[in-house]
Design a protein around this motif. Structure first.
Motif, PDB file in Angstrom:
ATOM      1  N   ALA A 105       0.825  -1.207   0.000  1.00 53.46           N
ATOM      2  CA  ALA A 105       0.000   0.000   0.000  1.00 53.46           C
ATOM      3  C   ALA A 105       0.859   1.257   0.000  1.00 53.46           C
ATOM      4  CB  ALA A 105      -0.932  -0.008   1.215  1.00 53.46           C
ATOM      5  N   ALA A 106       1.937   1.235   0.776  1.00 49.02           N
ATOM      6  CA  ALA A 106       2.822   2.393   0.818  1.00 49.02           C
ATOM      7  C   ALA A 106       3.447   2.651  -0.546  1.00 49.02           C
ATOM      8  CB  ALA A 106       3.905   2.178   1.875  1.00 49.02           C
ATOM      9  N   PHE A 107       3.832   1.582  -1.218  1.00 46.74           N
ATOM     10  CA  PHE A 107       4.416   1.728  -2.556  1.00 46.74           C
ATOM     11  C   PHE A 107       3.386   2.281  -3.542  1.00 46.74           C
ATOM     12  CE2 PHE A 107       5.479  -0.099  -6.753  1.00 46.74           C
ATOM     13  CZ  PHE A 107       6.734   0.491  -6.931  1.00 46.74           C
ATOM     14  N   ALA A 108       2.149   1.729  -3.476  1.00 50.06           N
ATOM     15  CA  ALA A 108       1.098   2.197  -4.374  1.00 50.06           C
ATOM     16  C   ALA A 108       0.724   3.644  -4.067  1.00 50.06           C
ATOM     17  CB  ALA A 108      -0.130   1.296  -4.252  1.00 50.06           C
ATOM     18  N   ALA A 109       0.677   3.993  -2.797  1.00 50.07           N
ATOM     19  CA  ALA A 109       0.322   5.365  -2.425  1.00 50.07           C
ATOM     20  C   ALA A 109       1.381   6.346  -2.904  1.00 50.07           C
ATOM     21  CB  ALA A 109       0.152   5.458  -0.912  1.00 50.07           C
ATOM     22  N   ARG A 110       2.625   5.910  -2.860  1.00 46.34           N
ATOM     23  CA  ARG A 110       3.712   6.777  -3.307  1.00 46.34           C
ATOM     24  C   ARG A 110       3.585   7.094  -4.792  1.00 46.34           C
ATOM     25  NH1 ARG A 110       6.717  10.663  -1.273  1.00 46.34           N
ATOM     26  NH2 ARG A 110       8.721  10.873  -2.333  1.00 46.34           N
ATOM     27  N   LEU A 111       3.041   6.153  -5.547  1.00 49.58           N
ATOM     28  CA  LEU A 111       2.895   6.332  -6.992  1.00 49.58           C
ATOM     29  C   LEU A 111       1.528   6.897  -7.381  1.00 49.58           C
ATOM     30  CD1 LEU A 111       4.499   2.993  -8.233  1.00 49.58           C
ATOM     31  CD2 LEU A 111       5.601   5.238  -8.007  1.00 49.58           C
ATOM     32  N   SER A 112       0.691   7.213  -6.405  1.00 47.20           N
ATOM     33  CA  SER A 112      -0.669   7.662  -6.694  1.00 47.20           C
ATOM     34  C   SER A 112      -0.677   9.019  -7.386  1.00 47.20           C
ATOM     35  CB  SER A 112      -1.499   7.731  -5.410  1.00 47.20           C
ATOM     36  OG  SER A 112      -0.911   8.639  -4.488  1.00 47.20           O
ATOM     37  N   GLY A 136      -2.701  11.627  -6.967  1.00 42.15           N
ATOM     38  CA  GLY A 136      -3.052  12.826  -6.211  1.00 42.15           C
ATOM     39  C   GLY A 136      -3.571  12.470  -4.837  1.00 42.15           C
ATOM     40  N   PRO A 137      -3.978  13.471  -4.041  1.00 43.46           N
ATOM     41  CA  PRO A 137      -4.446  13.225  -2.675  1.00 43.46           C
ATOM     42  C   PRO A 137      -5.618  12.257  -2.582  1.00 43.46           C
ATOM     43  CG  PRO A 137      -4.041  15.561  -3.013  1.00 43.46           C
ATOM     44  CD  PRO A 137      -3.927  14.917  -4.355  1.00 43.46           C
ATOM     45  N   ARG A 138      -6.576  12.371  -3.531  1.00 43.61           N
ATOM     46  CA  ARG A 138      -7.734  11.478  -3.468  1.00 43.61           C
ATOM     47  C   ARG A 138      -7.322  10.030  -3.705  1.00 43.61           C
ATOM     48  NH1 ARG A 138     -13.170  12.944  -6.667  1.00 43.61           N
ATOM     49  NH2 ARG A 138     -13.048  14.585  -5.073  1.00 43.61           N
ATOM     50  N   ALA A 139      -6.481   9.784  -4.689  1.00 50.50           N
ATOM     51  CA  ALA A 139      -6.012   8.417  -4.947  1.00 50.50           C
ATOM     52  C   ALA A 139      -5.161   7.911  -3.790  1.00 50.50           C
ATOM     53  CB  ALA A 139      -5.217   8.383  -6.250  1.00 50.50           C
ATOM     54  N   TRP A 140      -4.343   8.797  -3.240  1.00 49.77           N
ATOM     55  CA  TRP A 140      -3.511   8.417  -2.083  1.00 49.77           C
ATOM     56  C   TRP A 140      -4.376   7.982  -0.919  1.00 49.77           C
ATOM     57  CZ3 TRP A 140      -3.076  10.400   2.890  1.00 49.77           C
ATOM     58  CH2 TRP A 140      -1.932  10.030   3.608  1.00 49.77           C
ATOM     59  N   LEU A 141      -5.411   8.773  -0.632  1.00 44.55           N
ATOM     60  CA  LEU A 141      -6.308   8.441   0.479  1.00 44.55           C
ATOM     61  C   LEU A 141      -7.065   7.150   0.192  1.00 44.55           C
ATOM     62  CD1 LEU A 141      -7.520   9.278   3.186  1.00 44.55           C
ATOM     63  CD2 LEU A 141      -9.234  10.606   1.923  1.00 44.55           C
ATOM     64  N   ALA A 142      -7.475   6.952  -1.054  1.00 42.74           N
ATOM     65  CA  ALA A 142      -8.204   5.730  -1.400  1.00 42.74           C
ATOM     66  C   ALA A 142      -7.349   4.490  -1.179  1.00 42.74           C
ATOM     67  CB  ALA A 142      -8.672   5.803  -2.852  1.00 42.74           C
ATOM     68  N   VAL A 143      -6.058   4.596  -1.495  1.00 43.12           N
ATOM     69  CA  VAL A 143      -5.156   3.456  -1.281  1.00 43.12           C
ATOM     70  C   VAL A 143      -5.106   3.093   0.190  1.00 43.12           C
ATOM     71  CG1 VAL A 143      -2.741   2.718  -1.346  1.00 43.12           C
ATOM     72  CG2 VAL A 143      -3.750   3.843  -3.331  1.00 43.12           C
ATOM     73  N   ALA A 174       6.605  16.223   5.113  1.00 43.59           N
ATOM     74  CA  ALA A 174       5.520  15.511   4.434  1.00 43.59           C
ATOM     75  C   ALA A 174       6.049  14.439   3.490  1.00 43.59           C
ATOM     76  CB  ALA A 174       4.643  16.498   3.678  1.00 43.59           C
ATOM     77  N   ILE A 175       7.256  14.617   2.962  1.00 49.75           N
ATOM     78  CA  ILE A 175       7.831  13.663   2.028  1.00 49.75           C
ATOM     79  C   ILE A 175       8.071  12.304   2.683  1.00 49.75           C
ATOM     80  CG2 ILE A 175      10.229  14.272   2.492  1.00 49.75           C
ATOM     81  CD1 ILE A 175       8.711  13.588  -0.966  1.00 49.75           C
ATOM     82  N   TRP A 176       8.133  12.293   4.027  1.00 53.00           N
ATOM     83  CA  TRP A 176       8.362  11.051   4.752  1.00 53.00           C
ATOM     84  C   TRP A 176       7.075  10.266   5.017  1.00 53.00           C
ATOM     85  CZ3 TRP A 176      12.316  12.148   9.273  1.00 53.00           C
ATOM     86  CH2 TRP A 176      13.492  12.682   8.729  1.00 53.00           C
ATOM     87  N   SER A 177       5.936  10.788   4.633  1.00 55.09           N
ATOM     88  CA  SER A 177       4.647  10.227   5.056  1.00 55.09           C
ATOM     89  C   SER A 177       4.514   8.737   4.749  1.00 55.09           C
ATOM     90  CB  SER A 177       3.505  10.993   4.394  1.00 55.09           C
ATOM     91  OG  SER A 177       3.456  12.321   4.851  1.00 55.09           O
ATOM     92  N   ASP A 178       4.712   8.365   3.491  1.00 50.90           N
ATOM     93  CA  ASP A 178       4.519   6.966   3.122  1.00 50.90           C
ATOM     94  C   ASP A 178       5.566   6.060   3.749  1.00 50.90           C
ATOM     95  OD1 ASP A 178       2.196   7.228   1.423  1.00 50.90           O
ATOM     96  OD2 ASP A 178       3.495   8.229  -0.023  1.00 50.90           O
ATOM     97  N   ALA A 179       6.773   6.559   3.902  1.00 54.06           N
ATOM     98  CA  ALA A 179       7.814   5.756   4.546  1.00 54.06           C
ATOM     99  C   ALA A 179       7.468   5.485   6.017  1.00 54.06           C
ATOM    100  CB  ALA A 179       9.163   6.469   4.437  1.00 54.06           C
TER     101      ALA A 179
END
Length: 203
Positions: free
Chosen positions: A55-62, A64-71, A175-180
């Motif tokens: 999920a973190a990998f997919a969110a990183r490649l999302s 925008g914010p809506r796709a990121w949140l959906a992941v 914020a760049i660290w969020s997915d990590a």
């Protein structure tokens, strides 16, 4: 005049086997009501951690914010299903009921922080402040696990405190660290503590 004789009881005496079974049922119910929720799924935690890495990998490649949140919402729902499924499996293998009083206490203690997290998620997203969501999720999930852990095995509250500590880091991190940080928490901590629970508490 005839002697008065006491009326004999027509009730059959209770056999020793029946008495023993009643005592065992009472002891089992008392231990279940006073005990800990031991069906915390260690293997399920490892599976949840593995899905969180994806999920973190997919969110990183999302996009925008809506796709990121959906992941991440999808990951949360998947983690819930995996957790319940593996808890039921562990309880069944141990010959105990999943929906026991310790389970109810665990769920009731964990639910309020999770519900609060859902409400705050909507608030922050609508305000365009989704960069604060990783800290909120880690902090409130950690609070829920720590509270629920009071009715579970000893390692669970430690897991909750670890999420709280990581959430505090996320609150001040870029914020760049969020997915990590989310991968480290929902991925790494779940795998580490899941392995510990599986090894020490039977799966």
């Amino acid at each position: 005049m005839g002697a008065i004789r006491p009326i004999r009881s027509i009730t059959q005496p209770i056999g020793l086997h029946d008495q023993a079974m009643d005592n065992l049922r009472f002891i089992r119910d008392a231990m279940e009501n006073a005990g800990s929720f031991t069906a915390v799924p260690g293997i399920g935690g490892i599976v949840v951690g593995a899905t969180a890495f994806f999920a973190a990998f997919a969110a990183r490649l999302s996009a925008g914010p809506r796709a990121w949140l959906a992941v991440w919402i999808g990951e949360g729902l998947l983690a819930l299903a995996v957790g319940i499924g593996f808890s039921a499996r562990k309880a069944r293998r141990a010959g105990s009921a999943l929906l026991s009083r310790p389970f109810h206490r665990f769920v009731f203690a964990m639910t309020p922080p999770i519900l609060a997290g859902a409400v705050i998620t909507v608030m922050l997203y609508n305000a365009g402040l989704e960069r604060f969501l990783p800290a909120v999720w880690l902090l409130l999930y950690g609070a829920g696990v720590a509270c629920g852990g009071a009715f579970s095995v000893r390692v669970v509250p430690v897991m909750g405190m670890s999420f709280l500590a990581l959430g505090a880091v996320a609150a001040v991190a870029p914020a760049i660290w969020s997915d990590a940080l989310l991968a480290l928490g929902f991925g790494g901590l779940h795998v580490a503590f899941g392995w510990t629970i599986a090894r020490r508490y039977g799966g």
